[in-house]
Design an enzyme around this catalytic site. Structure first.
Site, PDB file in Angstrom:
ATOM      1  N   CYS A   1      12.705   7.291  17.269  1.00 12.78           N
ATOM      2  CA  CYS A   1      11.497   7.847  17.879  1.00 12.78           C
ATOM      3  C   CYS A   1      11.265   9.273  17.438  1.00 12.78           C
ATOM      4  O   CYS A   1      12.062  10.151  17.737  1.00 12.78           O
ATOM      5  CB  CYS A   1      11.600   7.800  19.402  1.00 12.78           C
ATOM      6  SG  CYS A   1      10.134   8.451  20.216  1.00 12.78           S
TER       7      CYS A   1
ATOM      8  N   PHE B   1       0.936  -4.394   6.111  1.00 16.81           N
ATOM      9  CA  PHE B   1       1.246  -5.769   5.705  1.00 16.81           C
ATOM     10  C   PHE B   1       1.085  -5.936   4.194  1.00 16.81           C
ATOM     11  O   PHE B   1       0.510  -6.925   3.716  1.00 16.81           O
ATOM     12  CB  PHE B   1       0.361  -6.777   6.451  1.00 16.81           C
ATOM     13  CG  PHE B   1       0.602  -6.836   7.928  1.00 16.81           C
ATOM     14  CD1 PHE B   1       1.807  -7.306   8.433  1.00 16.81           C
ATOM     15  CD2 PHE B   1      -0.371  -6.413   8.820  1.00 16.81           C
ATOM     16  CE1 PHE B   1       2.034  -7.359   9.801  1.00 16.81           C
ATOM     17  CE2 PHE B   1      -0.158  -6.460  10.192  1.00 16.81           C
ATOM     18  CZ  PHE B   1       1.051  -6.937  10.681  1.00 16.81           C
ATOM     19  N   VAL B   2       1.607  -4.970   3.439  1.00 17.36           N
ATOM     20  CA  VAL B   2       1.493  -5.028   1.978  1.00 17.36           C
ATOM     21  C   VAL B   2       2.494  -6.045   1.449  1.00 17.36           C
ATOM     22  O   VAL B   2       3.702  -5.899   1.603  1.00 17.36           O
ATOM     23  CB  VAL B   2       1.744  -3.645   1.356  1.00 17.36           C
ATOM     24  CG1 VAL B   2       1.666  -3.735  -0.165  1.00 17.36           C
ATOM     25  CG2 VAL B   2       0.717  -2.636   1.883  1.00 17.36           C
ATOM     26  N   ARG B   3       1.971  -7.086   0.848  1.00 10.95           N
ATOM     27  CA  ARG B   3       2.789  -8.130   0.247  1.00 10.95           C
ATOM     28  C   ARG B   3       2.466  -8.221  -1.240  1.00 10.95           C
ATOM     29  O   ARG B   3       1.681  -7.445  -1.759  1.00 10.95           O
ATOM     30  CB  ARG B   3       2.521  -9.476   0.941  1.00 10.95           C
ATOM     31  CG  ARG B   3       2.785  -9.469   2.438  1.00 10.95           C
ATOM     32  CD  ARG B   3       4.267  -9.305   2.751  1.00 10.95           C
ATOM     33  NE  ARG B   3       4.545  -9.469   4.181  1.00 10.95           N
ATOM     34  CZ  ARG B   3       4.658  -8.483   5.047  1.00 10.95           C
ATOM     35  NH1 ARG B   3       4.480  -7.232   4.620  1.00 10.95           N
ATOM     36  NH2 ARG B   3       4.930  -8.697   6.321  1.00 10.95           N
ATOM     37  N   LYS B   4       3.033  -9.196  -1.927  1.00 10.58           N
ATOM     38  CA  LYS B   4       2.845  -9.275  -3.371  1.00 10.58           C
ATOM     39  C   LYS B   4       1.406  -9.564  -3.774  1.00 10.58           C
ATOM     40  O   LYS B   4       0.976  -9.182  -4.852  1.00 10.58           O
ATOM     41  CB  LYS B   4       3.784 -10.335  -3.953  1.00 10.58           C
ATOM     42  CG  LYS B   4       5.250  -9.910  -3.911  1.00 10.58           C
ATOM     43  CD  LYS B   4       6.135 -10.909  -4.615  1.00 10.58           C
ATOM     44  CE  LYS B   4       7.583 -10.415  -4.637  1.00 10.58           C
ATOM     45  NZ  LYS B   4       8.479 -11.373  -5.327  1.00 10.58           N
ATOM     46  N   ASN B   5       0.652 -10.244  -2.905  1.00 12.59           N
ATOM     47  CA  ASN B   5      -0.718 -10.599  -3.307  1.00 12.59           C
ATOM     48  C   ASN B   5      -1.761 -10.325  -2.229  1.00 12.59           C
ATOM     49  O   ASN B   5      -2.897 -10.787  -2.346  1.00 12.59           O
ATOM     50  CB  ASN B   5      -0.777 -12.076  -3.722  1.00 12.59           C
ATOM     51  CG  ASN B   5      -0.334 -13.014  -2.607  1.00 12.59           C
ATOM     52  OD1 ASN B   5       0.023 -12.554  -1.523  1.00 12.59           O
ATOM     53  ND2 ASN B   5      -0.352 -14.304  -2.877  1.00 12.59           N
ATOM     54  N   ARG B   6      -1.407  -9.582  -1.181  1.00 14.81           N
ATOM     55  CA  ARG B   6      -2.382  -9.305  -0.131  1.00 14.81           C
ATOM     56  C   ARG B   6      -1.997  -8.040   0.638  1.00 14.81           C
ATOM     57  O   ARG B   6      -0.850  -7.587   0.586  1.00 14.81           O
ATOM     58  CB  ARG B   6      -2.502 -10.477   0.850  1.00 14.81           C
ATOM     59  CG  ARG B   6      -1.257 -10.741   1.664  1.00 14.81           C
ATOM     60  CD  ARG B   6      -1.469 -11.868   2.666  1.00 14.81           C
ATOM     61  NE  ARG B   6      -2.484 -11.520   3.641  1.00 14.81           N
ATOM     62  CZ  ARG B   6      -2.238 -10.843   4.766  1.00 14.81           C
ATOM     63  NH1 ARG B   6      -1.011 -10.423   5.027  1.00 14.81           N
ATOM     64  NH2 ARG B   6      -3.207 -10.590   5.615  1.00 14.81           N
TER      65      ARG B   6
END
Length: 262
Positions: free
Chosen positions: A105, A246-251
């Protein structure tokens, strides 16, 4: 002190196994300010013992207690004590905060959340843009440079990139807000006080304290692999920061100021 140590553990599955496992170290760090030959004990922070000077510097600047151009020197007085000598500091802000910070925190000690907004250096002015493909590649780039994580699997990271996806600074810590303070602190110790055309990539979620620290350094884009909080989105909107989660490989999800992402 090593940032990780070996501990005995028991694995229970089909068979009971006794193993030795690497775990991330969590230890207290006393941060002090020296001004006009007087020492002020500012905070005790639970952290992973690496890059302590950068952590103390980033913490004090990001909290608005000191201005980066007022730093005279940063010295490690003992294994768990860092002192920052300054020409001046914000005494009123220091009095209004209870500075015990645990590793999960970064905002727990603030007596009034509105004070965080007051000390910002203003909204981000940069309108520079970057391609979405660069954002999508940042988590993997950061992971490849997480040396402690490769040993323990249990530590956060924060990294600064330019708008072309080139890494500028990276840090690890058991606390995600500490990792941000370390990463920004490293830049301040190089006399870089604000980087508007930059991307802050963090592991885990994007909480309020992450966006508050990014706003103090003028970061224009913050990217996280997990969820944002509602207050983080509010800070991003207020200070003209593009918040991506929510950064992912394609979105990815863009929660504020999407115009910077092509």
């Amino acid at each position: 002190m090593m940032p990780y140590i070996s501990k005995n553990a028991v694995i229970i599955g089909r068979d009971r196994k006794f193993i030795t496992d690497n775990v991330t170290v969590e230890e207290p760090l006393q941060i002090s300010i020296e001004n006009e030959n007087r020492i002020y004990n500012v905070s005790v922070i639970m952290r992973t013992p690496v890059d302590d000077e950068a952590l103390a510097t980033g913490f004090l600047v990001n909290e608005g207690i000191i201005e980066p151009d007022k730093i005279i020197k940063v010295s490690k007085r003992s294994e768990n004590n860092v002192c920052v000598s300054v020409e001046s500091f914000n005494e009123d802000l220091l009095k209004n905060r209870n500075f015990y910070v645990n590793s999960s925190c970064g905002v727990c000690g603030k007596t009034d959340i509105e004070n965080v907004f007051i000390k910002s250096h203003g909204i981000v002015r940069s309108q520079s843009r970057t391609d979405h493909s660069i954002i999508l590649g940042l988590p993997d780039k950061m992971m490849k440079n997480q040396k402690i994580f490769s040993y323990t699997g249990g530590i956060h990271a924060a990294a600064l990139f330019d708008l072309n996806g080139n890494m500028i600074s990276i840090s690890e810590d058991i606390g995600r807000h500490n990792a941000v303070d370390k990463t920004i602190g490293k830049m301040i110790l190089k006399n870089v006080y604000r980087m508007e055309d930059s991307i802050l990539q963090v592991s885990g979620r994007a909480g309020f304290e992450i966006l508050q620290k990014a706003s103090m350094f003028g970061v224009s884009i913050v990217s996280s692999v997990s969820a944002p909080s509602s207050l983080a989105i509010d800070v991003a909107e207020t200070f003209n920061i593009t918040l991506i989660s929510f950064v992912r490989k394609n979105r990815m999800n863009i929660y504020s100021h999407p115009e910077r992402i092509l």
